[in-house]
Design an enzyme around this catalytic site. Sequence first.
Site, mmCIF file in Angstrom:
data_model
loop_
_atom_site.group_PDB
_atom_site.id
_atom_site.type_symbol
_atom_site.label_atom_id
_atom_site.label_comp_id
_atom_site.label_asym_id
_atom_site.label_seq_id
_atom_site.Cartn_x
_atom_site.Cartn_y
_atom_site.Cartn_z
ATOM 1 N N GLY A 165 2.936 -1.181 4.224
ATOM 2 C CA GLY A 165 2.949 0.241 3.901
ATOM 3 C C GLY A 165 4.370 0.703 3.630
ATOM 4 O O GLY A 165 4.903 0.548 2.532
ATOM 5 N N GLY A 166 5.023 1.259 4.660
ATOM 6 C CA GLY A 166 6.348 1.853 4.525
ATOM 7 C C GLY A 166 7.356 0.995 3.775
ATOM 8 O O GLY A 166 8.045 1.482 2.864
ATOM 9 N N GLU A 218 -5.149 -5.227 10.729
ATOM 10 C CA GLU A 218 -4.106 -4.220 10.903
ATOM 11 C C GLU A 218 -4.335 -3.469 12.208
ATOM 12 O O GLU A 218 -5.120 -2.502 12.244
ATOM 13 C CB GLU A 218 -4.152 -3.210 9.753
ATOM 14 C CG GLU A 218 -3.859 -3.813 8.409
ATOM 15 C CD GLU A 218 -3.277 -2.768 7.459
ATOM 16 O OE1 GLU A 218 -2.136 -2.965 7.029
ATOM 17 O OE2 GLU A 218 -3.950 -1.763 7.197
ATOM 18 N N HIS A 278 -9.369 1.060 5.199
ATOM 19 C CA HIS A 278 -8.066 1.239 5.839
ATOM 20 C C HIS A 278 -8.198 2.176 7.037
ATOM 21 O O HIS A 278 -8.985 3.125 6.996
ATOM 22 C CB HIS A 278 -7.062 1.799 4.826
ATOM 23 C CG HIS A 278 -5.663 1.788 5.349
ATOM 24 N ND1 HIS A 278 -5.190 2.768 6.193
ATOM 25 C CD2 HIS A 278 -4.657 0.900 5.181
ATOM 26 C CE1 HIS A 278 -3.935 2.471 6.518
ATOM 27 N NE2 HIS A 278 -3.584 1.349 5.913
ATOM 28 N N SER A 326 3.701 -2.345 10.169
ATOM 29 C CA SER A 326 5.156 -2.400 10.313
ATOM 30 C C SER A 326 5.765 -3.738 9.875
ATOM 31 O O SER A 326 6.710 -4.228 10.499
ATOM 32 C CB SER A 326 5.576 -2.038 11.739
ATOM 33 O OG SER A 326 5.144 -0.719 12.055
ATOM 34 N N GLY A 362 2.695 2.094 10.684
ATOM 35 C CA GLY A 362 3.629 3.210 10.525
ATOM 36 C C GLY A 362 4.378 3.561 11.797
ATOM 37 O O GLY A 362 4.998 4.617 11.879
ATOM 38 N N ASN A 400 0.873 -1.175 0.000
ATOM 39 C CA ASN A 400 0.000 0.000 0.000
ATOM 40 C C ASN A 400 0.910 1.225 0.000
ATOM 41 O O ASN A 400 1.516 1.550 1.008
ATOM 42 C CB ASN A 400 -0.876 -0.041 1.260
ATOM 43 C CG ASN A 400 -1.651 1.242 1.479
ATOM 44 O OD1 ASN A 400 -1.764 2.074 0.573
ATOM 45 N ND2 ASN A 400 -2.192 1.400 2.681
ATOM 46 N N TRP A 401 0.970 1.884 -1.151
ATOM 47 C CA TRP A 401 1.900 3.016 -1.269
ATOM 48 C C TRP A 401 1.377 4.290 -0.624
ATOM 49 O O TRP A 401 2.092 5.283 -0.544
ATOM 50 C CB TRP A 401 2.192 3.299 -2.747
ATOM 51 C CG TRP A 401 3.127 2.319 -3.374
ATOM 52 C CD1 TRP A 401 3.791 1.306 -2.745
ATOM 53 C CD2 TRP A 401 3.517 2.266 -4.752
ATOM 54 N NE1 TRP A 401 4.558 0.620 -3.651
ATOM 55 C CE2 TRP A 401 4.418 1.197 -4.889
ATOM 56 C CE3 TRP A 401 3.185 3.013 -5.875
ATOM 57 C CZ2 TRP A 401 4.994 0.857 -6.110
ATOM 58 C CZ3 TRP A 401 3.751 2.686 -7.091
ATOM 59 C CH2 TRP A 401 4.649 1.613 -7.212
ATOM 60 N N LYS A 402 0.102 4.297 -0.251
ATOM 61 C CA LYS A 402 -0.501 5.512 0.328
ATOM 62 C C LYS A 402 -0.286 6.685 -0.640
ATOM 63 O O LYS A 402 -0.306 6.483 -1.854
ATOM 64 C CB LYS A 402 0.064 5.765 1.723
ATOM 65 C CG LYS A 402 -0.014 4.488 2.571
ATOM 66 C CD LYS A 402 0.219 4.667 4.019
ATOM 67 C CE LYS A 402 0.086 3.308 4.716
ATOM 68 N NZ LYS A 402 0.224 3.383 6.141
ATOM 69 N N GLU A 427 -6.463 4.541 8.119
ATOM 70 C CA GLU A 427 -6.236 5.970 7.864
ATOM 71 C C GLU A 427 -7.498 6.616 7.296
ATOM 72 O O GLU A 427 -7.784 7.778 7.577
ATOM 73 C CB GLU A 427 -5.035 6.157 6.929
ATOM 74 C CG GLU A 427 -3.734 5.952 7.692
ATOM 75 C CD GLU A 427 -2.585 5.459 6.844
ATOM 76 O OE1 GLU A 427 -2.647 5.530 5.612
ATOM 77 O OE2 GLU A 427 -1.599 4.970 7.451
HETATM 78 P P1 PGA Z 1 3.029 0.140 7.593
HETATM 79 O O1 PGA Z 1 1.554 0.377 6.988
HETATM 80 O O2 PGA Z 1 3.549 -1.123 6.974
HETATM 81 O O3 PGA Z 1 3.809 1.359 7.175
HETATM 82 O O4 PGA Z 1 2.882 0.022 9.067
HETATM 83 C C1 PGA Z 1 0.659 -0.683 6.824
HETATM 84 C C2 PGA Z 1 -0.629 -0.205 6.222
HETATM 85 O O5 PGA Z 1 -1.001 0.957 6.441
HETATM 86 O O6 PGA Z 1 -1.307 -0.949 5.503
#
Ligand code: PGA
Length: 263
Positions: free
Chosen positions: A245-246, A178, A106, A224, A184, A9-11, A108
């Site tokens: 994500g990251g 998640e 998600h 993470s 993050g 997930n590149w956000k 966020e």
């Molecule tokens: P992260 O994000 O790997 O940076 O913790 C995961 C996600 O938001 O799906």
Amino acid sequence: MRIPVIAGNWKMYKLRGEAERFIEELSRQITPAEGSDTLGSAPALKPEIVVCPPFTALESAVRAAQGTDIRIGAQHVFWEAEGAYTGEVSPEMLRDLGCQYVICGHSERRQYFVETDELVNRRLKAVLKAGLTPIFCLGETLTERETGVTFTVCQRQLEQGLDGLTPEQVAQVVVAYEPVWAIGTGRTATPQDAEEVIRFVRAQLSGSFGAAVGEKVRIQYGGSVKPENIKELMAQPNIDGVLVGGASLQVDSFAKIVNWRDQ
Ligand code: PGA
């Protein structure tokens, strides 16, 4: 046997050219995963690899992924097929672009964009109707974990998110557990903690939609995930993949995650 799904997930990161270069390089770094797992005689199923760029880079990513094993997903979608909804994008539009997956619910979006369980439910229904695969995210906040309501929260998100879906539809959904406190933050849930909640989610699915559906649904862990912890997470019997994500923003680290069996 459930086919693992490794999704990035590149956000809100990467321009079109960066997306193209990333996909081309990733496809070079993917190692074939046929053969057997180190411990048993069970065949090691080749994972599905999904990259979810922002809307603006989807078309470039789809083009770059043609002829590779990489599939492309969107990070968000509206539930109507078309209409006077300024700024929105429909599942049909995503399918038309060549997307196969859509992240729904998600944390966020739940946190910053007033995404309720009911809205997640509408998105899931629309995505399935369009023949796309939803990656349905759920998970508790830190306060919820500390006050001991993790299971209650996940159960509510699951029930309300999947409300009104048929067992056949639920079987198509990829669930991503998640925990919000792990996203993050660099603070990963232990593989045992992740497995415990994921096992619970699977049991809930079996209870509500039948044992066959519970057995079939792929459930990812997210929060993470990095090359250093992927192997242990994937070794858990109920964890069928990860949402990253990251660590999905750098091709080398995402490739290591996708190739976790080589470690
Ligand atoms: P992260 O994000 O790997 O940076 O913790 C995961 C996600 O938001 O799906």
